[in-house]
Design a protein around this motif. Structure first.
Motif, PDB file in Angstrom:
ATOM      1  N   GLN A   1      13.150  -3.248   2.904  1.00 30.37           N
ATOM      2  CA  GLN A   1      14.187  -2.234   3.042  1.00 30.37           C
ATOM      3  C   GLN A   1      14.536  -2.030   4.517  1.00 30.37           C
ATOM      4  OE1 GLN A   1      13.147   1.638   1.489  1.00 30.37           O
ATOM      5  NE2 GLN A   1      15.263   2.345   1.503  1.00 30.37           N
ATOM      6  N   ALA A   2      13.529  -2.017   5.382  1.00 32.43           N
ATOM      7  CA  ALA A   2      13.774  -1.845   6.818  1.00 32.43           C
ATOM      8  C   ALA A   2      14.598  -2.994   7.383  1.00 32.43           C
ATOM      9  CB  ALA A   2      12.453  -1.725   7.572  1.00 32.43           C
ATOM     10  N   TYR A   3      14.464  -4.150   6.789  1.00 31.89           N
ATOM     11  CA  TYR A   3      15.218  -5.323   7.244  1.00 31.89           C
ATOM     12  C   TYR A   3      16.718  -5.134   7.024  1.00 31.89           C
ATOM     13  CZ  TYR A   3      16.714 -10.169   7.666  1.00 31.89           C
ATOM     14  OH  TYR A   3      17.349 -11.329   8.039  1.00 31.89           O
ATOM     15  N   VAL A   4      17.098  -4.422   5.955  1.00 26.35           N
ATOM     16  CA  VAL A   4      18.519  -4.268   5.633  1.00 26.35           C
ATOM     17  C   VAL A   4      19.081  -2.905   6.028  1.00 26.35           C
ATOM     18  CG1 VAL A   4      18.444  -5.979   3.794  1.00 26.35           C
ATOM     19  CG2 VAL A   4      18.083  -3.573   3.235  1.00 26.35           C
TER      20      VAL A   4
ATOM     21  N   PHE B   1      16.077   2.014  10.040  1.00 28.59           N
ATOM     22  CA  PHE B   1      14.712   2.180   9.533  1.00 28.59           C
ATOM     23  C   PHE B   1      13.718   1.497  10.456  1.00 28.59           C
ATOM     24  CE2 PHE B   1      15.191   3.323   4.779  1.00 28.59           C
ATOM     25  CZ  PHE B   1      16.176   4.242   5.077  1.00 28.59           C
ATOM     26  N   ARG B   2      12.645   2.226  10.767  1.00 26.07           N
ATOM     27  CA  ARG B   2      11.626   1.722  11.691  1.00 26.07           C
ATOM     28  C   ARG B   2      10.256   1.802  11.020  1.00 26.07           C
ATOM     29  NH1 ARG B   2      14.513   4.958  16.547  1.00 26.07           N
ATOM     30  NH2 ARG B   2      16.343   3.619  16.595  1.00 26.07           N
TER      31      ARG B   2
ATOM     32  N   MET C   1       7.187   4.806   7.774  1.00 27.58           N
ATOM     33  CA  MET C   1       8.518   4.348   8.170  1.00 27.58           C
ATOM     34  C   MET C   1       9.433   5.564   8.266  1.00 27.58           C
ATOM     35  SD  MET C   1      10.858   1.359   6.430  1.00 27.58           S
ATOM     36  CE  MET C   1      11.066   2.095   4.813  1.00 27.58           C
ATOM     37  N   TYR C   2      10.296   5.540   9.255  1.00 33.16           N
ATOM     38  CA  TYR C   2      11.320   6.573   9.331  1.00 33.16           C
ATOM     39  C   TYR C   2      12.676   5.931   9.506  1.00 33.16           C
ATOM     40  CZ  TYR C   2      11.816   6.505  14.499  1.00 33.16           C
ATOM     41  OH  TYR C   2      12.060   6.157  15.794  1.00 33.16           O
ATOM     42  N   GLY C   3      13.728   6.705   9.223  1.00 30.40           N
ATOM     43  CA  GLY C   3      15.074   6.181   9.364  1.00 30.40           C
ATOM     44  C   GLY C   3      16.120   7.239   9.087  1.00 30.40           C
ATOM     45  N   LYS C   4      17.349   6.862   9.342  1.00 28.07           N
ATOM     46  CA  LYS C   4      18.481   7.766   9.186  1.00 28.07           C
ATOM     47  C   LYS C   4      19.219   7.451   7.890  1.00 28.07           C
ATOM     48  CE  LYS C   4      22.578   9.281  11.725  1.00 28.07           C
ATOM     49  NZ  LYS C   4      23.366   9.004  12.945  1.00 28.07           N
ATOM     50  N   GLU C   5      19.475   8.487   7.124  1.00 25.94           N
ATOM     51  CA  GLU C   5      20.297   8.347   5.925  1.00 25.94           C
ATOM     52  C   GLU C   5      21.758   8.373   6.390  1.00 25.94           C
ATOM     53  OE1 GLU C   5      20.036  10.306   1.609  1.00 25.94           O
ATOM     54  OE2 GLU C   5      20.467  11.740   3.202  1.00 25.94           O
TER      55      GLU C   5
ATOM     56  N   VAL D   1      10.552   8.277   5.709  1.00 23.19           N
ATOM     57  CA  VAL D   1      10.887   7.561   4.482  1.00 23.19           C
ATOM     58  C   VAL D   1       9.629   7.185   3.708  1.00 23.19           C
ATOM     59  CG1 VAL D   1      12.071   5.521   3.552  1.00 23.19           C
ATOM     60  CG2 VAL D   1      12.979   6.663   5.577  1.00 23.19           C
ATOM     61  N   ARG D   2       8.570   6.801   4.408  1.00 20.02           N
ATOM     62  CA  ARG D   2       7.333   6.384   3.755  1.00 20.02           C
ATOM     63  C   ARG D   2       6.123   6.865   4.540  1.00 20.02           C
ATOM     64  NH1 ARG D   2      10.638   4.959   0.771  1.00 20.02           N
ATOM     65  NH2 ARG D   2      11.109   2.927  -0.097  1.00 20.02           N
ATOM     66  N   LEU D   3       5.088   7.164   3.787  1.00 21.20           N
ATOM     67  CA  LEU D   3       3.766   7.409   4.350  1.00 21.20           C
ATOM     68  C   LEU D   3       2.766   6.996   3.289  1.00 21.20           C
ATOM     69  CD1 LEU D   3       1.836   8.570   6.534  1.00 21.20           C
ATOM     70  CD2 LEU D   3       1.977  10.741   5.293  1.00 21.20           C
ATOM     71  N   MET D   4       1.918   6.062   3.618  1.00 23.08           N
ATOM     72  CA  MET D   4       0.862   5.664   2.686  1.00 23.08           C
ATOM     73  C   MET D   4      -0.397   5.345   3.460  1.00 23.08           C
ATOM     74  SD  MET D   4      -0.247   2.227   2.713  1.00 23.08           S
ATOM     75  CE  MET D   4      -0.784   1.918   1.072  1.00 23.08           C
TER      76      MET D   4
END
Length: 156
Positions: A41-44, A48-49, A64-68, A77-80
């Motif tokens: 997803q970050a690739y596209v 997203f970082r 991962m974080y990013g702008k909508e 966006v993600r935390l695991m």
């Protein structure tokens, strides 16, 4: 014994497969996308970082974080955290590293995140960091917001 230092590191050819092998428990798998899916997803998604979460030199999780783009809101966006490393404070430490990084790198007045109903651990973690339930839903996830001025006022 001192807890390992948590760092956030870029995803590189050297750590890609180690990060992709990290897993939550079977019961938690409905709460979070796979790391491989998130990295794809970050690739596209240009904003997203993705980052590997390291405890000393051991990869223990992913964030991962990013702008909508449709709303202009910045998201965690993600935390695991891998099942072998949960309940050691790594998720909290990762968020405590990620939030200032986001603020420094892109600046914003608010950060948004979400959690799947039933994921009380994530909701509790986010609340303890200052996120508040917004009352909004994004598909099937509860949205939470963190006011950066409020968060800054809580920092030592």
């Amino acid at each position: 014994m001192t807890a390992p230092a948590i760092t956030l590191r870029a995803i590189t050819p050297d750590n890609l497969w180690d990060v992709c092998r990290l897993r939550v428990t079977d019961e938690q798998s409905e709460f979070v996308e796979s790391n491989a899916g998130s990295i794809a997803q970050a690739y596209v998604e240009p904003s997203f970082r993705p980052y590997a979460i390291y405890a000393d030199d051991e990869p223990v999780g992913f964030t991962m974080y990013g702008k909508e783009e449709s709303t202009g809101r910045w998201w965690v966006v993600r935390l695991m955290v891998d099942q072998r490393y949960q309940r050691k404070g790594y998720g909290r430490s990762a968020m405590e590293a990620l939030l200032p990084m986001m603020i420094e790198q892109v600046g914003m007045d608010e950060i948004v995140t979400s959690y799947v109903p039933g994921n009380g651990v994530a909701a509790s973690l986010y609340r303890s960091l200052g996120f508040v339930d917004s009352g909004e839903m994004d598909e099937d996830e509860h949205l939470m917001r963190l006011s950066i001025p409020d968060w800054n006022s809580r920092q030592p």
